[in-house]
Design a protein around this motif. Structure first.
Motif, PDB file in Angstrom:
ATOM      1  N   GLY A   1      -2.652  -2.659  -0.883  1.00  0.00           N
ATOM      2  CA  GLY A   1      -2.953  -3.986  -1.385  1.00  0.00           C
ATOM      3  C   GLY A   1      -4.264  -3.986  -2.163  1.00  0.00           C
ATOM      4  O   GLY A   1      -5.168  -3.193  -1.888  1.00  0.00           O
ATOM      5  N   SER A   2      -4.366  -4.869  -3.141  1.00  0.00           N
ATOM      6  CA  SER A   2      -5.566  -4.940  -3.978  1.00  0.00           C
ATOM      7  C   SER A   2      -5.928  -6.388  -4.270  1.00  0.00           C
ATOM      8  O   SER A   2      -5.056  -7.223  -4.500  1.00  0.00           O
ATOM      9  N   ARG A   3      -7.207  -6.673  -4.274  1.00  0.00           N
ATOM     10  CA  ARG A   3      -7.701  -7.976  -4.718  1.00  0.00           C
ATOM     11  C   ARG A   3      -8.115  -7.940  -6.177  1.00  0.00           C
ATOM     12  O   ARG A   3      -8.265  -8.977  -6.809  1.00  0.00           O
ATOM     13  N   ASP A   4      -8.317  -6.732  -6.710  1.00  0.00           N
ATOM     14  CA  ASP A   4      -8.775  -6.590  -8.098  1.00  0.00           C
ATOM     15  C   ASP A   4      -8.320  -5.229  -8.611  1.00  0.00           C
ATOM     16  O   ASP A   4      -9.021  -4.231  -8.482  1.00  0.00           O
ATOM     17  N   ALA A   5      -7.115  -5.187  -9.177  1.00  0.00           N
ATOM     18  CA  ALA A   5      -6.555  -3.918  -9.639  1.00  0.00           C
ATOM     19  C   ALA A   5      -7.369  -3.316 -10.776  1.00  0.00           C
ATOM     20  O   ALA A   5      -7.446  -2.089 -10.913  1.00  0.00           O
ATOM     21  N   ALA A   6      -7.982  -4.157 -11.595  1.00  0.00           N
ATOM     22  CA  ALA A   6      -8.803  -3.637 -12.698  1.00  0.00           C
ATOM     23  C   ALA A   6      -9.988  -2.857 -12.156  1.00  0.00           C
ATOM     24  O   ALA A   6     -10.340  -1.777 -12.673  1.00  0.00           O
TER      25      ALA A   6
ATOM     26  N   ASP B   1      12.091 -17.754  -7.914  1.00  0.00           N
ATOM     27  CA  ASP B   1      10.767 -17.978  -8.491  1.00  0.00           C
ATOM     28  C   ASP B   1      10.342 -16.661  -9.131  1.00  0.00           C
ATOM     29  O   ASP B   1      11.091 -15.677  -9.134  1.00  0.00           O
ATOM     30  N   THR B   2       9.134 -16.629  -9.670  1.00  0.00           N
ATOM     31  CA  THR B   2       8.647 -15.439 -10.364  1.00  0.00           C
ATOM     32  C   THR B   2       7.530 -14.774  -9.569  1.00  0.00           C
ATOM     33  O   THR B   2       6.598 -15.441  -9.109  1.00  0.00           O
ATOM     34  N   ALA B   3       7.650 -13.468  -9.404  1.00  0.00           N
ATOM     35  CA  ALA B   3       6.606 -12.659  -8.777  1.00  0.00           C
ATOM     36  C   ALA B   3       5.904 -11.856  -9.868  1.00  0.00           C
ATOM     37  O   ALA B   3       6.561 -11.253 -10.723  1.00  0.00           O
ATOM     38  N   SER B   4       4.564 -11.848  -9.841  1.00  0.00           N
ATOM     39  CA  SER B   4       3.786 -11.134 -10.857  1.00  0.00           C
ATOM     40  C   SER B   4       2.815 -10.174 -10.186  1.00  0.00           C
ATOM     41  O   SER B   4       2.228 -10.502  -9.144  1.00  0.00           O
ATOM     42  N   PHE B   5       2.638  -9.014 -10.811  1.00  0.00           N
ATOM     43  CA  PHE B   5       1.851  -7.941 -10.213  1.00  0.00           C
ATOM     44  C   PHE B   5       0.980  -7.255 -11.257  1.00  0.00           C
ATOM     45  O   PHE B   5       1.310  -7.235 -12.449  1.00  0.00           O
ATOM     46  N   ARG B   6      -0.103  -6.644 -10.772  1.00  0.00           N
ATOM     47  CA  ARG B   6      -0.936  -5.780 -11.595  1.00  0.00           C
ATOM     48  C   ARG B   6      -1.211  -4.518 -10.782  1.00  0.00           C
ATOM     49  O   ARG B   6      -1.665  -4.598  -9.638  1.00  0.00           O
ATOM     50  N   LEU B   7      -0.952  -3.352 -11.366  1.00  0.00           N
ATOM     51  CA  LEU B   7      -0.991  -2.093 -10.635  1.00  0.00           C
ATOM     52  C   LEU B   7      -2.016  -1.130 -11.239  1.00  0.00           C
ATOM     53  O   LEU B   7      -2.144  -1.034 -12.457  1.00  0.00           O
ATOM     54  N   ALA B   8      -2.709  -0.404 -10.347  1.00  0.00           N
ATOM     55  CA  ALA B   8      -3.634   0.666 -10.745  1.00  0.00           C
ATOM     56  C   ALA B   8      -3.197   1.945 -10.035  1.00  0.00           C
ATOM     57  O   ALA B   8      -3.049   1.952  -8.813  1.00  0.00           O
ATOM     58  N   PHE B   9      -3.007   3.015 -10.782  1.00  0.00           N
ATOM     59  CA  PHE B   9      -2.349   4.221 -10.276  1.00  0.00           C
ATOM     60  C   PHE B   9      -3.333   5.348  -9.978  1.00  0.00           C
ATOM     61  O   PHE B   9      -4.321   5.531 -10.691  1.00  0.00           O
TER      62      PHE B   9
ATOM     63  N   PHE C   1       2.734   9.791  -5.782  1.00  0.00           N
ATOM     64  CA  PHE C   1       1.645   9.016  -6.357  1.00  0.00           C
ATOM     65  C   PHE C   1       1.300   7.848  -5.453  1.00  0.00           C
ATOM     66  O   PHE C   1       1.982   7.564  -4.457  1.00  0.00           O
ATOM     67  N   PHE C   2       0.210   7.189  -5.795  1.00  0.00           N
ATOM     68  CA  PHE C   2      -0.311   6.040  -5.065  1.00  0.00           C
ATOM     69  C   PHE C   2      -0.613   4.953  -6.087  1.00  0.00           C
ATOM     70  O   PHE C   2      -0.886   5.247  -7.237  1.00  0.00           O
ATOM     71  N   PHE C   3      -0.568   3.709  -5.648  1.00  0.00           N
ATOM     72  CA  PHE C   3      -1.127   2.675  -6.520  1.00  0.00           C
ATOM     73  C   PHE C   3      -1.619   1.492  -5.707  1.00  0.00           C
ATOM     74  O   PHE C   3      -1.182   1.247  -4.578  1.00  0.00           O
ATOM     75  N   ALA C   4      -2.615   0.826  -6.286  1.00  0.00           N
ATOM     76  CA  ALA C   4      -3.144  -0.411  -5.738  1.00  0.00           C
ATOM     77  C   ALA C   4      -2.412  -1.558  -6.418  1.00  0.00           C
ATOM     78  O   ALA C   4      -2.318  -1.603  -7.643  1.00  0.00           O
ATOM     79  N   CYS C   5      -1.883  -2.486  -5.612  1.00  0.00           N
ATOM     80  CA  CYS C   5      -1.033  -3.560  -6.119  1.00  0.00           C
ATOM     81  C   CYS C   5      -1.703  -4.914  -5.879  1.00  0.00           C
ATOM     82  O   CYS C   5      -1.899  -5.329  -4.737  1.00  0.00           O
ATOM     83  N   GLU C   6      -2.032  -5.583  -6.977  1.00  0.00           N
ATOM     84  CA  GLU C   6      -2.580  -6.929  -6.904  1.00  0.00           C
ATOM     85  C   GLU C   6      -1.450  -7.921  -7.180  1.00  0.00           C
ATOM     86  O   GLU C   6      -0.820  -7.880  -8.231  1.00  0.00           O
TER      87      GLU C   6
END
Length: 293
Positions: free
Chosen positions: A99-104, A135-143, A153-158
Motif C-alpha cells: 500500500g502507498s499514500r504517495d506513489a510518486a 463505480d470507478t477504481a483509480s490507481f497510481r503504481l510505483a515499481f 517484481f514489487f510495486f507500491a499501489c496508491e
C-alpha cells in the motif's frame, strides 16, 4: 527505500492462463471470487477480497492486441507480467504489492535506491459489486525489482479513488478466510533477498537460524532456501530458481477448511497448526491456511 516506515501488504498478483480456470479453482477452495475486472491495457482479473482490505489478484491476458500496444508504450505492469509468463509460464505468483499514500514519492525513492523497475503507471477501471452496482477504481503504481528475484517484481499501489460500492459480500468466504497473513519466498541467498525486500518495503529484515523474515504492519514475508522450505512444508518449491512460492491466508477454523476441501476433490494436509494446499493450475502458488484469533 530511504524512508523507514514499513509498508503494508496491499495485494498479490497471481498470473493465470485463464480466468475461468482460476475462478473454478479458487471457488472450489472456498473463496468468493469477484466479477471480472478489465484493465485498459489488455489484462483482466477476478479478485479475492479480504475483510482486512488486502486481496489476491488472479490475472490473465484478455486482449493480446491491447497488451502488445501497452508494452510498446512502456507500460511496466504489462511488460513485467509478459516477461514473467515468458520465463515461468502462464500460472504463478509474480508480484507483491504494498500500500502507498504517495506513489510518486515511492517512485523517487526506488530510483534513488537503484531499485526502480521503470516508469510509474496511473490508470482507472470499472469495479462491479455482487449486486451489479458499478463505480470507478483509480490507481497510481510505483515499481521496484529485487536483484536476486529478477523474474518477479514489487510495486507500491496508491488507491486514488476508492469505488463507492459495497464490497462486504465479496469479503465473506465459505472457507472462513479473513485476511492475508504472509508470503513465503525461496532464494539461493535468503539473507541477501531478505535485505532487498526489506529495502523495497521500507522495513527491517530479521533472521533466526535458516529463516529470514521481513515484518510488515499487516503480515510478514518469510525468505527460505529450498532445503529449509522443503523441510518446513514437506514439499519442494513448485518453481525453478528463486521466487514467490506460498501464500498464507488467515481463516476462522482450519478443521472446517480441511473438511470442505475433499468434497471439492482437493488434496491438503496438516503442517504444524496450518493446512497446506499445493499449487495447482489457476491457484498460482501453494496456499497455507492458518487460524487467526
Amino acid at each position: 527505500m530511504t524512508e523507514t516506515a514499513a509498508r503494508a501488504f496491499d495485494h498479490l498478483v497471481l498470473p493465470a492462463a485463464s480466468l475461468d480456470t482460476a475462478r473454478d479453482r479458487l471457488t472450489a477452495l472456498g473463496f468468493t471470487v469477484a466479477p471480472t475486472g478489465v484493465h485498459p491495457f489488455g489484462t483482466q482479473n477476478c479478485c479475492i477480497y479480504f475483510a482486512d482490505g488486502t486481496f489476491l489478484e488472479p490475472l490473465a491476458v484478455g486482449d493480446a492486441t491491447q497488451r502488445d500496444a501497452a508494452i510498446a508504450d512502456g507500460n511496466v505492469f504489462v511488460k513485467r507480467d509478459n516477461d514473467f509468463r515468458a520465463a515461468q509460464g502462464d500460472d504463478g505468483f509474480s508480484a507483491i504489492v504494498f500500500g502507498s499514500r504517495d506513489a510518486a514519492a515511492d517512485h523517487a525513492g526506488y530510483v534513488a535506491d537503484h531499485l526502480s523497475a521503470g516508469e510509474m503507471l496511473s490508470f482507472s477501471r470499472p469495479f462491479v459489486d455482487t449486486s451489479g452496482k458499478e463505480d470507478t477504481a483509480s490507481f497510481r503504481l510505483a515499481f521496484a525489482v529485487a536483484p536476486s528475484l529478477p523474474a518477479r517484481f514489487f510495486f507500491a499501489c496508491e488507491r486514488m479513488n476508492a469505488p463507492a460500492v459495497d464490497r462486504s459480500a465479496l469479503e465473506r468466504h465459505e472457507n472462513g478466510a479473513t485476511r492475508l497473513l504472509g508470503v513465503t519466498v525461496v532464494s539461493g541467498d535468503p539473507a541477501a533477498t531478505a535485505a532487498e525486500i526489506a529495502q523495497i518495503a521500507g522495513a527491517e529484515a530479521d533472521s533466526e537460524g535458516d529463516s529470514h523474515q521481513v515484518s510488515l504492519p499487516n503480515g510478514c514475508i518469510d525468505i527460505l532456501d529450498r532445503k529449509t522450505y522443503a523441510g518446513r512444508f514437506g514439499i519442494d518449491p513448485a518453481i525453478d530458481g528463486a521466487g514467490f512460492v506460498l501464500v498464507s491466508v488467515g481463516v476462522d477454523d482450519v478443521k472446517a477448511v480441511k473438511a470442505l476441501l475433499p468434497m471439492r476433490g482437493i488434496s491438503s494436509r496438516l503442517v504444524g497448526g496450518g493446512l497446506l494446499v499445493p499449487a495447482a493450475p489457476g491457484q498460482g502458488a501453494a496456499f497455507f491456511f492458518e487460524e487467526t484469533e
